[in-house]
Write a protein that holds these residues in place. Structure first.
Motif, PDB file in Angstrom:
ATOM      1  N   ILE A   1      42.914 113.014  60.968  1.00  0.00           N
ATOM      2  CA  ILE A   1      42.383 111.275  61.960  1.00  0.00           C
ATOM      3  C   ILE A   1      43.497 111.999  63.133  1.00  0.00           C
TER       4      ILE A   1
ATOM      5  N   THR B   1      38.171 110.115  60.273  1.00  0.00           N
ATOM      6  CA  THR B   1      38.189 108.279  60.560  1.00  0.00           C
ATOM      7  C   THR B   1      36.653 107.504  60.173  1.00  0.00           C
TER       8      THR B   1
ATOM      9  N   GLN C   1      38.431 114.193  64.485  1.00  0.00           N
ATOM     10  CA  GLN C   1      37.659 112.806  63.498  1.00  0.00           C
ATOM     11  C   GLN C   1      37.487 112.720  62.813  1.00  0.00           C
TER      12      GLN C   1
END
Length: 254
Positions: free
Chosen positions: A210, A48, A45
Motif C-alpha cells: 500500500i 490494496t 498496490q
C-alpha cells in the motif's frame, strides 16, 4: 495536513472508510473517464485488494423510509456508476439495488461475521446501506462512512471471499444542521468500491503493498478510492468518477 489510512484489521473483519479532509477553496468540475477493460495491479498496490464476492450480482439494500428521496437518488446514482463501468468492462452489473422492510435486522462491524449472506445458490440476503444516527465509534467520528466486510480464505485463490458486509453512513457527525454536509453520492460511490473489494489507492504511510499518499503516483491521488474527501466551507467536494486506477484494480477482482 493529516493523512488517514482508514483501514484496519480486526479479527476477520475489514473496515474501510472515507474520512474528513477539511480543505477550503474552489471546486472544479469532474472530468470524464474512458472505460479500461484490463486488469492492472501495480507492484506498490498489491496490498490494496481486500477480497471479493464469489456470487453476483451483489444485492445492496436500504431500510425502507430511512433515506429521503434525494438521498435515495444519490445512492442510486452511485450504484449505477459502478454498474455502468462493469457493464462496459465485463458485460454484467455487479450490484442489484432494492429496499427492505423497516423492521429488518441491522448489522454493525462487530456483528456482520455472525451471518453468512452467501450460499451455494447465491445470496441469502442483502448488504445493507444504513443511516447511523447514534452510537458511532468515537475513534471513527471523522469518518463520513464505514464499510465493513467479513472475508474468509479460499484455498487456491489469491483473494479471500466476502461472506457478509454492511455500509454505514455517519449521520451522527455529518449531514445535519450545523454540521459538514458531504456529497452523499461521492461518499457512497467510494464505499461501494470498498464493498467490491478495493482498499484505498494510497495510505498515510507505505506498508505491505500500500503506497504512501505523500509520494504516490498522480493517478493514485486522483482515484475515487483516494482515502479522504475535501470540503469547500461546509459543503463536501464532488468525487464521483471511477478513475482509471480504480477500474484497473476492480478488473482484477471480477
Amino acid at each position: 495536513m493529516n493523512w488517514f489510512r482508514g483501514s484496519i484489521a480486526y479479527k476477520r473483519i475489514r473496515l474501510r472508510s472515507l474520512l474528513l479532509l477539511l480543505v477550503l477553496g474552489t471546486s472544479c468540475g469532474e472530468k470524464s473517464e474512458s472505460v479500461t477493460k484490463e486488469c492492472v495491479l501495480p507492484a506498490d498496490q498489491v496490498g490494496t485488494i481486500t477480497g471479493r464476492w464469489t456470487a453476483r450480482p451483489v444485492p445492496v439494500a436500504v431500510i425502507a423510509n430511512d433515506f429521503s428521496s434525494s438521498e435515495l437518488s444519490a445512492i442510486s446514482a452511485a450504484i449505477n456508476s459502478w454498474n455502468s463501468f462493469f457493464k462496459a468492462s465485463k458485460g454484467f452489473s455487479l450490484y442489484l439495488s432494492n429496499s427492505v422492510p423497516s423492521g429488518s435486522q441491522t448489522f454493525t462491524s462487530a456483528t456482520i461475521c455472525g451471518q453468512n449472506l452467501v450460499s451455494a445458490n447465491g445470496f441469502t440476503g442483502p448488504v445493507l446501506i444504513q443511516k447511523t444516527r447514534s452510537g458511532w465509534a468515537e475513534n471513527w467520528k471523522s469518518a463520513m462512512a464505514i464499510t465493513s466486510t467479513c472475508p474468509v480464505a479460499v484455498p487456491g485463490s489469491p483473494y479471500r471471499a466476502f461472506i457478509s458486509g454492511v455500509l454505514q453512513v455517519n449521520y451522527q457527525h455529518f449531514f445535519n444542521s450545523g454540521q459538514p454536509v458531504p456529497d452523499l453520492q461521492s461518499v457512497i460511490a467510494h464505499e461501494l468500491g470498498h464493498l467490491l473489494g478495493l482498499d484505498h489507492s494510497c495510505s498515510g504511510s507505505a506498508s505491505n503493498g500500500i503506497p504512501s499518499c505523500s509520494n504516490a503516483e498522480p493517478e493514485y491521488l486522483d482515484a475515487l478510492m483516494y482515502p479522504a474527501l475535501g470540503f469547500d466551507g461546509n459543503q463536501g467536494r464532488i468525487s464521483r468518477t471511477i478513475r482509471t486506477n480504480d477500474q484497473q484494480r476492480a478488473n482484477c477482482l471480477y
